[in-house]
Design a protein around this motif. Structure first.
Motif, PDB file in Angstrom:
ATOM      1  N   SER A  41      39.443 128.008  85.173  1.00 12.95           N
ATOM      2  CA  SER A  41      38.714 127.581  86.364  1.00 12.95           C
ATOM      3  C   SER A  41      38.052 128.748  87.089  1.00 12.95           C
ATOM      4  N   TYR A  43      36.374 128.027  89.889  1.00 11.74           N
ATOM      5  CA  TYR A  43      36.558 127.640  91.293  1.00 11.74           C
ATOM      6  C   TYR A  43      37.807 128.293  91.874  1.00 11.74           C
ATOM      7  N   ARG A  46      37.432 131.501  93.497  1.00 13.72           N
ATOM      8  CA  ARG A  46      36.670 131.529  94.744  1.00 13.72           C
ATOM      9  C   ARG A  46      37.474 131.020  95.934  1.00 13.72           C
ATOM     10  N   VAL A  47      38.620 130.415  95.675  1.00 18.78           N
ATOM     11  CA  VAL A  47      39.481 129.914  96.744  1.00 18.78           C
ATOM     12  C   VAL A  47      40.890 130.436  96.508  1.00 18.78           C
ATOM     13  N   THR A  62      44.735 123.866  98.377  1.00 20.43           N
ATOM     14  CA  THR A  62      43.995 124.924  99.066  1.00 20.43           C
ATOM     15  C   THR A  62      43.900 124.525 100.529  1.00 20.43           C
ATOM     16  N   TYR A  81      38.913 120.424  93.380  1.00 21.34           N
ATOM     17  CA  TYR A  81      37.545 120.891  93.142  1.00 21.34           C
ATOM     18  C   TYR A  81      36.523 119.867  93.621  1.00 21.34           C
ATOM     19  N   SER A  82      36.881 118.604  93.569  1.00 22.96           N
ATOM     20  CA  SER A  82      35.959 117.533  93.968  1.00 22.96           C
ATOM     21  C   SER A  82      35.520 117.672  95.420  1.00 22.96           C
ATOM     22  N   TRP A  83      36.324 118.376  96.249  1.00 21.60           N
ATOM     23  CA  TRP A  83      36.039 118.524  97.680  1.00 21.60           C
ATOM     24  C   TRP A  83      35.385 119.860  98.008  1.00 21.60           C
ATOM     25  N   ARG A  84      34.870 120.569  97.022  1.00 23.37           N
ATOM     26  CA  ARG A  84      34.396 121.937  97.222  1.00 23.37           C
ATOM     27  C   ARG A  84      33.298 122.034  98.281  1.00 23.37           C
ATOM     28  N   ASP A  85      32.454 121.010  98.414  1.00 20.92           N
ATOM     29  CA  ASP A  85      31.408 121.025  99.431  1.00 20.92           C
ATOM     30  C   ASP A  85      31.908 120.489 100.769  1.00 20.92           C
ATOM     31  N   GLU A 221      35.435 121.947  85.023  1.00 20.19           N
ATOM     32  CA  GLU A 221      36.459 122.041  86.073  1.00 20.19           C
ATOM     33  C   GLU A 221      37.313 120.775  86.124  1.00 20.19           C
ATOM     34  N   GLU A 298      30.266 113.760  96.391  1.00 19.42           N
ATOM     35  CA  GLU A 298      29.620 114.722  95.504  1.00 19.42           C
ATOM     36  C   GLU A 298      28.201 114.288  95.160  1.00 19.42           C
TER      37      GLU A 298
END
Length: 313
Positions: A41, A43, A46-47, A62, A81-85, A221, A298
């Motif tokens: 991953s 992602y 980055r977190v 996270t 990851y689905s909530w990244r935005d 991801e 998304e």
């Protein structure tokens, strides 16, 4: 009725074909763990990954921001990851947790007899909240994650401050068209264990109206944690064990202000369920987003995130 010779021969041929298919299919259905993934991953670089250890599971999550708590729960075969935005935008005003529940992402289940039904998933939400010290929180759930959140809000209304449901089943009503496949013995095992990256990608694209937004990173991801044997098994069990008669019967118990968001172009669950669900929850409101698919946050983040931020504010 007399059986003719050609009919007898046809039965014998079909029986032989069925025997061959079973001989080939059963090992794949019940013994093979399915194709894996060696993707690492990006992602998670980055977190900051965190873990909450409980007797039920080692929850991966996270967290960002400060302020009143909000817990994000992704849909089936998805994870944080689905909530990244969504997460960083809501974190401007809240302490936002994105947690992987059993069968999702990088959470490790420890309870061997975990049932993968609404009772068990609700208990998992409670176990996570207890582990991170949240007595009361807002919950935002997508699809299955919304159904689990809804049931938790029905069972523990004192612990839910606000509830947002994104394209979430909760009515004893129409199911996703693919439901019979996963609920059929052998066929469900085959569908789950034979799902490779390509079929997973097609399934994800089917939840988007704007399919050009489905990137290769998004597929990698999502597929990497789904491809683990434990998550595949949990995914199949959830298809078979989630009983929306329970959520339907308890809708009147929800006391938290509730927002039902739904993509108007949802190909998995009809958008007509949004208003029907909101009508049954005291004080709930429903908002349809035209031209948006099942994974609405998304597929249409520019429309979804401001609505969530305003509601949670």
């Amino acid at each position: 009725m007399k059986i003719r010779p050609w009919q007898r021969r046809l039965v014998l041929v079909l029986s032989a074909v069925l025997a061959v298919l079973c001989a080939v299919a059963l090992p794949a259905a019940y013994a093979w763990d399915g194709p894996g993934s060696d993707y690492t991953s990006r992602y998670l670089t980055r977190v900051e990954s965190r873990y909450a250890d409980t007797d039920l599971a080692r929850f991966h999550y996270t967290v960002q921001g400060s302020g009143s708590p909000v817990v994000l729960i992704a849909g089936g075969a998805l994870w944080g990851y689905s909530w990244r935005d969504v997460l960083p935008e809501l974190a401007r005003e809240h302490t936002v947790y994105a947690v992987d529940l059993p069968s999702q992402g990088y959470t490790e289940l420890r309870q061997r007899d975990f049932a993968y039904d609404l009772h068990a998933m609700s208990a998992a939400i409670g176990a996570f909240l207890d582990a991170v010290g949240l007595e009361r929180t807002a919950l935002v759930g997508h699809s299955w994650g919304g159904a689990w959140s809804l049931y938790f809000a029905e069972q523990h209304p004192e612990r839910v401050q606000r509830l947002a449901l994104l394209d979430s089943p909760g009515l004893d009503a129409e199911k996703a068209p693919i439901t019979p496949v996963f609920r059929t013995p052998v066929l469900g095992e085959l569908a789950t264990n034979l799902t490779g990256r390509g079929f997973y990608a097609d399934s994800v694209r089917g939840t988007f109206a704007h399919q050009e937004l489905v990137t290769e990173e998004m597929i990698d991801e999502g597929y990497a944690p789904f491809a683990t044997p434990a998550n595949r098994a949990g995914f199949l069990a959830l298809w078979r064990n989630l009983d929306y008669r329970l959520t339907d019967a308890g809708l009147f118990r929800v006391t938290a202000p509730t927002l039902v968001l739904w993509g108007g172009a949802d190909a998995w669950l009809p958008a007509s369920q949004a208003g029907r669900l909101a009508d049954r929850i005291p004080g709930a409101t429903a908002t349809l987003l035209p031209g948006c698919g099942h994974t609405v946050h998304e597929d249409c983040p520019a429309e979804t995130i401001p609505l969530l931020a305003e509601f949670l504010r």
